[in-house]
Motif scaffolding. Structure first.
Motif, PDB file in Angstrom:
ATOM      1  N   THR A  82       0.850  -1.197   0.000  1.00  0.00           N
ATOM      2  CA  THR A  82       0.000   0.000   0.000  1.00  0.00           C
ATOM      3  C   THR A  82       0.884   1.244   0.000  1.00  0.00           C
ATOM      4  O   THR A  82       2.112   1.163   0.042  1.00  0.00           O
ATOM      5  N   ASP A  83       0.259   2.409  -0.004  1.00  0.00           N
ATOM      6  CA  ASP A  83       1.028   3.655   0.084  1.00  0.00           C
ATOM      7  C   ASP A  83       1.111   4.162   1.523  1.00  0.00           C
ATOM      8  O   ASP A  83       1.559   5.276   1.763  1.00  0.00           O
ATOM      9  N   GLN A  84       0.692   3.350   2.497  1.00  0.00           N
ATOM     10  CA  GLN A  84       0.734   3.732   3.908  1.00  0.00           C
ATOM     11  C   GLN A  84       1.968   3.127   4.575  1.00  0.00           C
ATOM     12  O   GLN A  84       2.124   1.895   4.612  1.00  0.00           O
ATOM     13  N   ALA A  85       2.837   3.985   5.102  1.00  0.00           N
ATOM     14  CA  ALA A  85       4.120   3.519   5.631  1.00  0.00           C
ATOM     15  C   ALA A  85       3.961   2.531   6.781  1.00  0.00           C
ATOM     16  O   ALA A  85       4.701   1.545   6.858  1.00  0.00           O
ATOM     17  N   ASP A  86       3.001   2.762   7.682  1.00  0.00           N
ATOM     18  CA  ASP A  86       2.858   1.846   8.810  1.00  0.00           C
ATOM     19  C   ASP A  86       2.394   0.474   8.346  1.00  0.00           C
ATOM     20  O   ASP A  86       2.816  -0.557   8.881  1.00  0.00           O
ATOM     21  N   GLN A  87       1.548   0.432   7.317  1.00  0.00           N
ATOM     22  CA  GLN A  87       1.106  -0.848   6.768  1.00  0.00           C
ATOM     23  C   GLN A  87       2.251  -1.559   6.049  1.00  0.00           C
ATOM     24  O   GLN A  87       2.372  -2.786   6.122  1.00  0.00           O
ATOM     25  N   GLN A  88       3.107  -0.787   5.358  1.00  0.00           N
ATOM     26  CA  GLN A  88       4.278  -1.371   4.713  1.00  0.00           C
ATOM     27  C   GLN A  88       5.181  -2.034   5.769  1.00  0.00           C
ATOM     28  O   GLN A  88       5.645  -3.163   5.594  1.00  0.00           O
ATOM     29  N   HIS A  89       5.427  -1.299   6.839  1.00  0.00           N
ATOM     30  CA  HIS A  89       6.272  -1.800   7.927  1.00  0.00           C
ATOM     31  C   HIS A  89       5.708  -3.095   8.503  1.00  0.00           C
ATOM     32  O   HIS A  89       6.415  -4.093   8.648  1.00  0.00           O
ATOM     33  N   ASP A  90       4.403  -3.089   8.815  1.00  0.00           N
ATOM     34  CA  ASP A  90       3.795  -4.250   9.452  1.00  0.00           C
ATOM     35  C   ASP A  90       3.805  -5.460   8.522  1.00  0.00           C
ATOM     36  O   ASP A  90       3.983  -6.597   8.971  1.00  0.00           O
ATOM     37  N   ASP A  91       3.625  -5.215   7.248  1.00  0.00           N
ATOM     38  CA  ASP A  91       3.675  -6.299   6.266  1.00  0.00           C
ATOM     39  C   ASP A  91       5.060  -6.951   6.257  1.00  0.00           C
ATOM     40  O   ASP A  91       5.190  -8.186   6.268  1.00  0.00           O
ATOM     41  N   LEU A  92       6.107  -6.124   6.265  1.00  0.00           N
ATOM     42  CA  LEU A  92       7.470  -6.657   6.283  1.00  0.00           C
ATOM     43  C   LEU A  92       7.732  -7.442   7.563  1.00  0.00           C
ATOM     44  O   LEU A  92       8.298  -8.545   7.536  1.00  0.00           O
ATOM     45  N   VAL A  93       7.314  -6.879   8.691  1.00  0.00           N
ATOM     46  CA  VAL A  93       7.529  -7.550   9.982  1.00  0.00           C
ATOM     47  C   VAL A  93       6.868  -8.931   9.998  1.00  0.00           C
ATOM     48  O   VAL A  93       7.470  -9.927  10.428  1.00  0.00           O
ATOM     49  N   GLN A  94       5.630  -9.006   9.508  1.00  0.00           N
ATOM     50  CA  GLN A  94       4.915 -10.285   9.514  1.00  0.00           C
ATOM     51  C   GLN A  94       5.660 -11.337   8.690  1.00  0.00           C
ATOM     52  O   GLN A  94       5.777 -12.499   9.097  1.00  0.00           O
ATOM     53  N   HIS A  95       6.184 -10.924   7.536  1.00  0.00           N
ATOM     54  CA  HIS A  95       6.875 -11.888   6.672  1.00  0.00           C
ATOM     55  C   HIS A  95       8.250 -12.252   7.231  1.00  0.00           C
ATOM     56  O   HIS A  95       8.706 -13.393   7.077  1.00  0.00           O
ATOM     57  N   PHE A  96       8.909 -11.296   7.864  1.00  0.00           N
ATOM     58  CA  PHE A  96      10.178 -11.617   8.525  1.00  0.00           C
ATOM     59  C   PHE A  96       9.950 -12.619   9.657  1.00  0.00           C
ATOM     60  O   PHE A  96      10.682 -13.596   9.815  1.00  0.00           O
ATOM     61  N   GLN A  97       8.942 -12.351  10.479  1.00  0.00           N
ATOM     62  CA  GLN A  97       8.667 -13.235  11.615  1.00  0.00           C
ATOM     63  C   GLN A  97       8.314 -14.644  11.165  1.00  0.00           C
ATOM     64  O   GLN A  97       8.597 -15.622  11.861  1.00  0.00           O
ATOM     65  N   ALA A  98       7.705 -14.742   9.980  1.00  0.00           N
ATOM     66  CA  ALA A  98       7.352 -16.048   9.423  1.00  0.00           C
ATOM     67  C   ALA A  98       8.519 -16.689   8.677  1.00  0.00           C
ATOM     68  O   ALA A  98       8.382 -17.783   8.132  1.00  0.00           O
ATOM     69  N   LYS A  99       9.673 -15.988   8.659  1.00  0.00           N
ATOM     70  CA  LYS A  99      10.860 -16.473   7.933  1.00  0.00           C
ATOM     71  C   LYS A  99      10.528 -16.790   6.476  1.00  0.00           C
ATOM     72  O   LYS A  99      10.941 -17.808   5.922  1.00  0.00           O
ATOM     73  N   ASP A 100       9.755 -15.885   5.866  1.00  0.00           N
ATOM     74  CA  ASP A 100       9.278 -16.085   4.501  1.00  0.00           C
ATOM     75  C   ASP A 100      10.410 -15.892   3.504  1.00  0.00           C
ATOM     76  O   ASP A 100      10.923 -14.782   3.337  1.00  0.00           O
TER      77      ASP A 100
END
Length: 428
Positions: A82-100
């Protein structure tokens, strides 16, 4: 974030909604090396996925198409956020935590780099994964580093600029004191003297940090610990407080974000205005602008010369979980190549990270603010580099705002800021 064809207010990062755990833990084992994950996939080649926020300026798709045409066996898939920075951040965090392993390469806001590095999620760019940074602006390299290790490649940069009315001020001020002395000119012309962004939000962190850094202080010291109980920090924040008190900064500026302050300047109501380079395009093209033929641009004023702008921009990092890190590294080098950096500048008005492009005649003709921006970025300081950034920026905002409104003395605001940052973990 939106990304129209001019530079953006980078300070609208929206990071306050985020919550961080302590530096330990995290998907990479809670270390700054990522452990075994950082050692895996170093020779891997094949398809990768590149993750970035909304491509409103149409810079990502042409670059990916160009790469794919030249690398049919190592194609890049663009995952658009999305164009929302906080949503971008949270998306990255979720995938990192899942070791994607399918999030190979990602665009990372400057203020997230330390957090992601501390959690062991970003591949250290050293040894086999080294990127040559010799041609890059040193401040952009510093903004992509954590604990003296490069964790991402500088992708694009940004810095604050002082806009001024050159019909009223033929020579711009070089220091804060000079600018304050020139406020008499504003008074004679019945306009406000100066404004930046002083609402309680991320932009206030930028402006307060700039004031403290420009006076020779710093929010955090080189070890990442708060250093706000200093004469320099007091002078810096005090400069803003005093300017509010005596009217040099109009009282309504306490409500200003980037756009409110830009409109005040463009409507002819301010003599001096601190903002990002995106303002240039609007100030000279919008029909309602009253400053299009009177627009001057200079480096932010400091104590004895150019001030310390807050560094803006993005870095591009490689996930420690990527299976194809050799391809990812080549893609990073492609993004930081001179050809790509030139395309970023002309297609998306994104500030380059390569020093020589700021003196390129063809680029300067298209983007006349580049020489001023170069001075800004060369003197820029990243916002506090810490894994605890959301708590740190909240402490800066709350206490700076209270001081500007007169609810706290400068000394009390800085003392409370220091204590809040220590409590958050950045003092440990």
């Amino acid at each position: 974030m939106k990304s129209p064809k001019f530079l953006l207010p980078v300070a609208t990062a929206g990071v306050l909604a985020l919550t961080l755990s302590a530096c330990g833990g995290g998907g990479g084992g809670g270390t700054t090396t990522g452990g075994g994950d950082a050692e895996a996939g170093l020779d891997g080649r094949g398809p990768i996925t590149y993750v970035q926020g909304k491509d409103n300026s149409n810079v990502v798709r042409p670059l990916v198409a160009k790469w794919n045409a030249a690398h049919p066996n190592e194609k890049v898939t663009f995952k658009e956020q999305t164009d929302q920075a906080d949503q971008q951040h949270d998306d990255l965090v979720q995938h990192f935590q899942a070791k994607d392993a399918n999030y190979d390469v990602m665009s990372v806001d400057l203020v997230w780099t330390a957090e992601f590095a501390a959690k062991g999620w970003l591949q250290p760019l050293k040894d086999k994964m080294a990127v040559d940074t010799a041609a890059m602006l040193p401040s952009t390299v510093a903004g992509a580093s954590y604990k003296d290790t490069l964790y991402a490649a500088p992708q694009n940069s940004d810095g604050g600029i002082l806009y001024y009315r050159k019909d009223l001020v033929p020579t711009p001020p070089k220091t804060w004191d000079e600018m304050m002395q020139m406020c008499s000119i504003a008074k004679q012309n019945n306009i406000g003297c100066y404004s930046g962004q002083f609402k309680q939000y991320e932009g206030l962190t930028v402006n307060a940090s700039e004031a403290i850094n420009s006076a020779g202080g710093s929010v955090l010291d080189k070890d990442g610990k708060p250093s706000l109980n200093t004469a320099e920090a007091k002078e810096g924040l005090g400069n803003l407080v005093d300017a509010f008190k005596d009217g040099s900064i109009p009282k309504e500026a306490i409500t200003y974000q980037e756009e409110e302050s830009r409109r005040a300047f463009q409507s002819g109501n301010l003599l001096f205005h601190r903002n990002w380079p995106y303002v240039y395009n609007l100030a000279v093209t919008e029909g309602s602008s009253k400053v299009k033929d009177k627009l001057g641009m200079a480096a932010l004023p400091g104590k004895d010369g150019p001030g310390a702008s807050s560094l803006g921009g993005h870095n591009v990092g490689v996930s420690v979980y990527s299976k194809n890190k050799a391809t990812a590294l080549d893609f990073l080098k492609f993004i930081t190549s001179e050809e790509t950096q030139r395309f970023y500048a002309t297609q998306g008005s994104l500030a380059p990270v390569l020093t020589n492009l700021y003196d390129d005649a063809a680029l300067v003709k298209k983007l006349p603010y580049l020489p001023v921006l170069k001075t800004s970025i060369e003197n820029a300081v990243p916002r506090p580099v810490t894994p605890f950034y959301p708590a740190v920026t909240q402490a800066i905002q709350e206490n700076s705002y209270a001081a500007l409104k007169g609810d706290k003395s400068v000394d009390q605001a800085l003392s409370d800021m220091q204590k809040s940052i220590e409590t958050a973990g950045a003092g440990s």
